[in-house]
Design a protein around this motif. Structure first.
Motif, PDB file in Angstrom:
ATOM      1  N   VAL A 114      -2.896  -4.261  -2.691  1.00 39.52           N
ATOM      2  CA  VAL A 114      -2.440  -3.020  -3.331  1.00 39.52           C
ATOM      3  C   VAL A 114      -1.752  -2.077  -2.342  1.00 39.52           C
ATOM      4  CG1 VAL A 114      -4.095  -3.081  -5.232  1.00 39.52           C
ATOM      5  CG2 VAL A 114      -4.708  -1.925  -3.095  1.00 39.52           C
ATOM      6  N   VAL A 115      -2.060  -2.200  -1.075  1.00 38.34           N
ATOM      7  CA  VAL A 115      -1.361  -1.377  -0.079  1.00 38.34           C
ATOM      8  C   VAL A 115       0.128  -1.728  -0.104  1.00 38.34           C
ATOM      9  CG1 VAL A 115      -1.172  -0.770   2.365  1.00 38.34           C
ATOM     10  CG2 VAL A 115      -3.429  -1.235   1.374  1.00 38.34           C
ATOM     11  N   TYR A 116       0.423  -3.030  -0.217  1.00 37.06           N
ATOM     12  CA  TYR A 116       1.808  -3.519  -0.242  1.00 37.06           C
ATOM     13  C   TYR A 116       2.449  -3.314  -1.618  1.00 37.06           C
ATOM     14  CZ  TYR A 116       5.639  -6.941  -0.135  1.00 37.06           C
ATOM     15  OH  TYR A 116       6.865  -7.561  -0.226  1.00 37.06           O
ATOM     16  N   THR A 117       1.736  -3.678  -2.692  1.00 32.91           N
ATOM     17  CA  THR A 117       2.335  -3.648  -4.028  1.00 32.91           C
ATOM     18  C   THR A 117       2.414  -2.247  -4.615  1.00 32.91           C
ATOM     19  OG1 THR A 117       0.200  -4.084  -5.101  1.00 32.91           O
ATOM     20  CG2 THR A 117       1.593  -6.004  -4.602  1.00 32.91           C
ATOM     21  N   ASP A 118       1.394  -1.402  -4.339  1.00 37.13           N
ATOM     22  CA  ASP A 118       1.327  -0.077  -4.967  1.00 37.13           C
ATOM     23  C   ASP A 118       1.504   1.075  -3.980  1.00 37.13           C
ATOM     24  OD1 ASP A 118       0.634  -1.754  -7.022  1.00 37.13           O
ATOM     25  OD2 ASP A 118      -1.321  -0.869  -7.412  1.00 37.13           O
ATOM     26  N   ASN A 119       1.694   0.750  -2.684  1.00 37.27           N
ATOM     27  CA  ASN A 119       1.797   1.790  -1.655  1.00 37.27           C
ATOM     28  C   ASN A 119       0.639   2.783  -1.732  1.00 37.27           C
ATOM     29  OD1 ASN A 119       4.176   1.281  -0.019  1.00 37.27           O
ATOM     30  ND2 ASN A 119       5.293   1.504  -1.947  1.00 37.27           N
ATOM     31  N   ASN A 135      -9.784  -5.821   9.981  1.00 42.42           N
ATOM     32  CA  ASN A 135      -9.545  -4.503  10.554  1.00 42.42           C
ATOM     33  C   ASN A 135      -8.295  -3.914   9.908  1.00 42.42           C
ATOM     34  OD1 ASN A 135     -10.135  -2.431  12.347  1.00 42.42           O
ATOM     35  ND2 ASN A 135      -8.808  -3.259  13.930  1.00 42.42           N
ATOM     36  N   MET A 136      -8.305  -2.611   9.670  1.00 40.78           N
ATOM     37  CA  MET A 136      -7.125  -1.955   9.103  1.00 40.78           C
ATOM     38  C   MET A 136      -6.203  -1.525  10.244  1.00 40.78           C
ATOM     39  SD  MET A 136      -7.783  -2.327   5.938  1.00 40.78           S
ATOM     40  CE  MET A 136      -6.501  -1.374   5.118  1.00 40.78           C
ATOM     41  N   VAL A 137      -4.942  -1.937  10.145  1.00 40.10           N
ATOM     42  CA  VAL A 137      -3.961  -1.631  11.192  1.00 40.10           C
ATOM     43  C   VAL A 137      -2.804  -0.824  10.584  1.00 40.10           C
ATOM     44  CG1 VAL A 137      -4.548  -3.680  12.561  1.00 40.10           C
ATOM     45  CG2 VAL A 137      -2.730  -3.825  10.841  1.00 40.10           C
ATOM     46  N   PRO A 138      -2.074  -0.060  11.411  1.00 38.76           N
ATOM     47  CA  PRO A 138      -0.963   0.752  10.888  1.00 38.76           C
ATOM     48  C   PRO A 138       0.029  -0.114  10.105  1.00 38.76           C
ATOM     49  CG  PRO A 138      -1.420   1.327  13.170  1.00 38.76           C
ATOM     50  CD  PRO A 138      -2.256   0.125  12.859  1.00 38.76           C
ATOM     51  N   THR A 144      -2.544   2.030   6.097  1.00 38.52           N
ATOM     52  CA  THR A 144      -2.994   0.920   6.945  1.00 38.52           C
ATOM     53  C   THR A 144      -3.173  -0.312   6.071  1.00 38.52           C
ATOM     54  OG1 THR A 144      -5.297   1.595   6.657  1.00 38.52           O
ATOM     55  CG2 THR A 144      -4.159   2.407   8.630  1.00 38.52           C
ATOM     56  N   ILE A 145      -3.121  -1.480   6.687  1.00 33.78           N
ATOM     57  CA  ILE A 145      -3.194  -2.745   5.947  1.00 33.78           C
ATOM     58  C   ILE A 145      -4.124  -3.696   6.704  1.00 33.78           C
ATOM     59  CG2 ILE A 145      -1.248  -3.959   7.062  1.00 33.78           C
ATOM     60  CD1 ILE A 145      -0.288  -4.512   4.049  1.00 33.78           C
ATOM     61  N   PRO A 146      -4.800  -4.608   5.997  1.00 31.84           N
ATOM     62  CA  PRO A 146      -5.763  -5.489   6.683  1.00 31.84           C
ATOM     63  C   PRO A 146      -5.117  -6.488   7.643  1.00 31.84           C
ATOM     64  CG  PRO A 146      -6.154  -5.450   4.309  1.00 31.84           C
ATOM     65  CD  PRO A 146      -4.854  -4.776   4.539  1.00 31.84           C
ATOM     66  N   GLU A 147      -5.877  -6.804   8.682  1.00 24.43           N
ATOM     67  CA  GLU A 147      -5.522  -7.861   9.631  1.00 24.43           C
ATOM     68  C   GLU A 147      -6.820  -8.595   9.954  1.00 24.43           C
ATOM     69  OE1 GLU A 147      -2.650  -7.416  13.244  1.00 24.43           O
ATOM     70  OE2 GLU A 147      -4.678  -6.983  13.973  1.00 24.43           O
ATOM     71  N   VAL A 148      -6.775  -9.936   9.986  1.00 19.89           N
ATOM     72  CA  VAL A 148      -7.990 -10.736  10.206  1.00 19.89           C
ATOM     73  C   VAL A 148      -8.028 -11.279  11.631  1.00 19.89           C
ATOM     74  CG1 VAL A 148      -9.312 -12.760   9.446  1.00 19.89           C
ATOM     75  CG2 VAL A 148      -8.038 -11.419   7.761  1.00 19.89           C
ATOM     76  N   ASP A 149      -9.167 -11.075  12.286  1.00 15.95           N
ATOM     77  CA  ASP A 149      -9.420 -11.690  13.588  1.00 15.95           C
ATOM     78  C   ASP A 149     -10.251 -12.946  13.328  1.00 15.95           C
ATOM     79  OD1 ASP A 149     -10.248 -12.504  16.089  1.00 15.95           O
ATOM     80  OD2 ASP A 149     -10.900 -10.521  16.756  1.00 15.95           O
ATOM     81  N   ASP A 150      -9.594 -14.106  13.293  1.00 15.59           N
ATOM     82  CA  ASP A 150     -10.310 -15.328  12.904  1.00 15.59           C
ATOM     83  C   ASP A 150     -11.321 -15.804  13.941  1.00 15.59           C
ATOM     84  OD1 ASP A 150      -8.539 -16.377  14.757  1.00 15.59           O
ATOM     85  OD2 ASP A 150      -7.412 -17.570  13.315  1.00 15.59           O
ATOM     86  N   LYS A 151     -11.290 -15.217  15.125  1.00 16.74           N
ATOM     87  CA  LYS A 151     -12.265 -15.617  16.150  1.00 16.74           C
ATOM     88  C   LYS A 151     -13.662 -15.075  15.839  1.00 16.74           C
ATOM     89  CE  LYS A 151     -10.034 -13.933  19.733  1.00 16.74           C
ATOM     90  NZ  LYS A 151      -8.973 -13.262  18.941  1.00 16.74           N
TER      91      LYS A 151
END
Length: 201
Positions: A114-119, A135-138, A144-151
């Motif tokens: 929804v961050v991408y589709t609905d701003n 983690n939410m990144v700029p 902010t939008i999610p980013e996954v640390d797969d480690k």
């Protein structure tokens, strides 16, 4: 902050080739070979993430439990399934082992978010991640939008369960055929206890 569901239905299916087996089951092969589908683990699972499979493991695994992250998530502190398993298909794990057992890895689908589709702000996936692997990144402006640390992701599915997008989630867990060991997360980021009461829905 969690949004109450994207207005637009998501169109990109969760591209999952393997469903997760429970922590302590070591691998799909070990689990499918030893599980008798007695459903004791399903009956004690406090979050109902364990569900009887239909074709998630193919015909040979019919009715064996799988991790259904649309129904629930694997509680970070819980090890009940290993305690009740009568066949060793799910082994008992020490709490420290269980918290690092990587049964799968979360994958983010930006085009469903929804961050991408609905701003709009969301972050439900990150809020509910017990290791802070999500983690939410700029992203854009104040968003902010999610980013996954797969480690450090353990594949518990809290992110997928919390994601409000429908019918397809913006984040989903791909199971590991053989369970791995996640790296220890940074201590000050860990949410020490996750229970279903943390989810307001």
């Amino acid at each position: 902050t969690r949004v109450t569901g994207g207005e637009k239905p998501t169109v990109i299916p969760e591209d999952r080739t393997l469903f997760s087996t429970p922590p302590g089951s070591d691998s799909h092969d070990h689990f499918n070979r030893n599980c008798t589908a007695c459903h004791l683990c399903i009956s004690v699972c406090p979050t109902q993430v364990l569900q009887p499979s239909l074709l998630q493991y193919g015909l040979q695994g019919f009715m064996q439990p799988y991790m259904d992250y649309h129904s629930g998530f694997c509680n970070f502190e819980c090890d009940l399934c290993g305690q009740v398993c009568p066949t060793n298909a799910i082994r008992i794990m020490q709490p420290g082992q269980k918290k690092l057992a990587q049964i799968g890895i979360a994958h983010f689908v930006k085009e469903n978010c929804v961050v991408y589709t609905d701003n709009t702000d969301c972050g439900a996936c990150s809020e509910h991640c017990p290791t802070k692997a999500v983690n939410m990144v700029p992203y854009k402006g104040a968003l902010t939008i999610p980013e996954v640390d797969d480690k450090i992701c353990i594949g518990c599915g809290a992110c997928e369960y919390a994601c409000p997008t429908k019918p397809f989630r913006a984040i989903f867990v791909e199971g590991n055929a053989t369970h791995k060991l996640a790296e220890e997360p940074v201590q000050d980021k860990i949410i020490l206890k996750k229970t279903e009461e943390d989810f307001p829905f």
